[in-house]
Every structure is written in C-alpha cells, then in structure tokens.
Design an enzyme around this catalytic site. Structure first.
Site: not given
Ligand code: DGL
Length: 269
Positions: A13-14, A45-46, A76-78, A155, A187-189
C-alpha cells in the site's frame, strides 16, 4: 518460475492503509508468512494521476517479487483501480486487488441496492467500484464520494480527533441524502477511521470494507494453486518494509495487528 507454499505473500500500500487488509489476512491465514511494503516515500497515491500510480505499483510489485513472494496483494484501492489488469498481464503471476472483493461484499450486504462508496480522488474518478458492483448487481445505484483528507488523518493516527469527525460529516452528508443502506469504505486507510465514520451515519446504514473479502479471495487463490503454507504448527511471520521513515507506523501497526511489531526495515528500490 514455479512458486511453493513456503514462500511469503507480498502485500503493498502507499502507507498504513494496507495494515487493515494485512490484519484480516493474518486472521484468516495464520500460518502464512507476509512481507508488507508501505511506499511511504511516495504517499499519498490518491491524488496522483493514474499513470504515476501505475508506475509505483509496478515498482512495488517488482520489488516484492524480487523478495521471493508467491503472490502479491495490492492492498490499495487506488493502485488496484488503475493497474491491476496491467500488472497481471505483465507479470503473469498471482496478483490480487481489493476492488472486486469489496464490490462483492457490498453487493451482498445491501438490501436496497443503494450503495455509497467513499475513496480517494483517483479511485472515485476511475469508476472502478461502480463498474464492479453493477457487474454483480445490475440494478444497483452507486453513489461515490472522494474524501481526499481522510488518508492524511489516518496516516497521522487522528482517529479520535474532533477534526476528523467534522471532516467526515462534511464528506458523508451528500451520500446520506441518497438514502443508501451500505457505505463501502473504498480505501484501505478508511477502516482506521471506522469509529469516527460510524458516528456520522444514520441508523440502517452498514459499513463494509474489502479486507475480509480480500483475505477470502487470497485463501481461495492459494487453495486453487495448491500454495497454502503447510505450517506444521508454526505461526506465520511478517516483515515490514517502508520506503521512507514514518513516525506513526509502528504504533498504528501494533494497534491494528494487535501485537508487537518487529524491526521495520527502510528500503530503496
Ligand atoms: N490506501 C490506499 C487506497 O486504498 C491509498 C491511499 C493514498 O495513498 O492516497 O486507495
């Protein structure tokens, strides 16, 4: 190259978001070894363009394959939205993302078919969730909302900060007006902020994330390829690799994985 059950599973993931998927993977697959890569040097990443995220995803995947993993989970979804197909075609190895499992879980959970999806700007702009949900449930109505400030809040570990509640409320209000019965955390966050998100919802709206369904998909893939690890009673291990220092990583990892986190290695690739 042929893989064997003894090799670890790579996951990236990011940043800290993929820990929410790792926690479920470890729960469902306790005998497996994992290598977790957080690309903290290039987070987030988003809000980056699809081309840039795809390049990062290629580099992360290549790095994990070089570490000898038998499978890569894009937690990571993105990155899944923009690059899963290309990674699978290019590497011809077992590479799994989080969007299909998340879409499956949300489609199953919704009674009315009115589903809200929150995610990064990149994920929502890609339309990947809407497409995946409509494939499974053609009559569904999917409402997406980009929530770019939630990744930095997660984060920073600001789960209980009042500012998080205010920001979440602002993001969710338009979705709640659409009478959704499922809110998919795309989003996994976001599961890190689950409590603060739940506090802003109205009765009858269920929160769904992709972690459980992703871990199940990983298990099925390992079984299909006869790559489940034969543990002989030994618990699996986890290595943590970051592409840059991160002040909150250990704390968040220990909280989500419910136990001490060993050395965190800084890596360059
Ligand atoms: N956790 C990631 C996701 O699921 C990336 C979030 C990010 O880095 O913006 O999209």
């Amino acid at each position: 190259m042929t893989s064997t059950g003894d090799q670890p599973i790579g996951i990236f993931d990011s940043g800290v978001g993929g820990l929410t998927v790792l926690a479920e993977l470890r729960r469902q697959l306790p005998a497996e070894d994992f290598i977790y890569l957080g690309d903290t040097a290039r987070l987030p990443y988003g809000n980056k363009s699809a081309g840039v995220v795809t390049r990062y995803a290629f580099e992360n995947t290549l790095y994990l394959l070089d570490q000898g993993v038998k499978m890569v989970v894009i937690a990571c979804n993105t990155a899944t939205a923009g690059s899963l197909d290309r990674l699978q075609t290019h590497f011809r190895r077992s590479i799994l993302g989080v969007i299909e499992p998340g879409a499956h879980a949300a489609s199953e959970a919704s009674r009315s078919g009115r589903i809200g999806v929150i995610g990064t700007t990149g994920t929502i702009a890609s339309g990947a969730y809407e497409k995946a949900i409509l494939n499974r449930r053609p009559g569904a109505v999917v409402h997406g909302a980009a929530c770019p400030l939630l990744v930095p809040l997660a984060e920073e570990g600001m789960m209980d900060h009042p500012a998080s509640g205010l920001i979440i409320r602002d993001y969710l209000q338009p979705l709640l007006l659409k009478d959704i019965d499922v809110l998919l955390l795309g989003c996994t966050h976001y599961p890190i902020l689950r409590k603060a998100i739940a506090q802003q919802l109205v009765d009858g709206v269920r929160i769904i994330d992709s972690a459980g369904a992703t871990a199940q998909a990983v298990r099925e893939d390992l079984v299909r390829q006869d790559l489940l690890r034969n543990s002989m009673g030994r618990a699996g291990t986890c290595r943590f690799l970051l592409s840059d220092r991160h002040d909150h990583f250990r704390h968040l990892a220990e909280r989500f994985l419910d136990g001490p986190v060993p050395d965190i290695e800084l890596v360059t690739y």
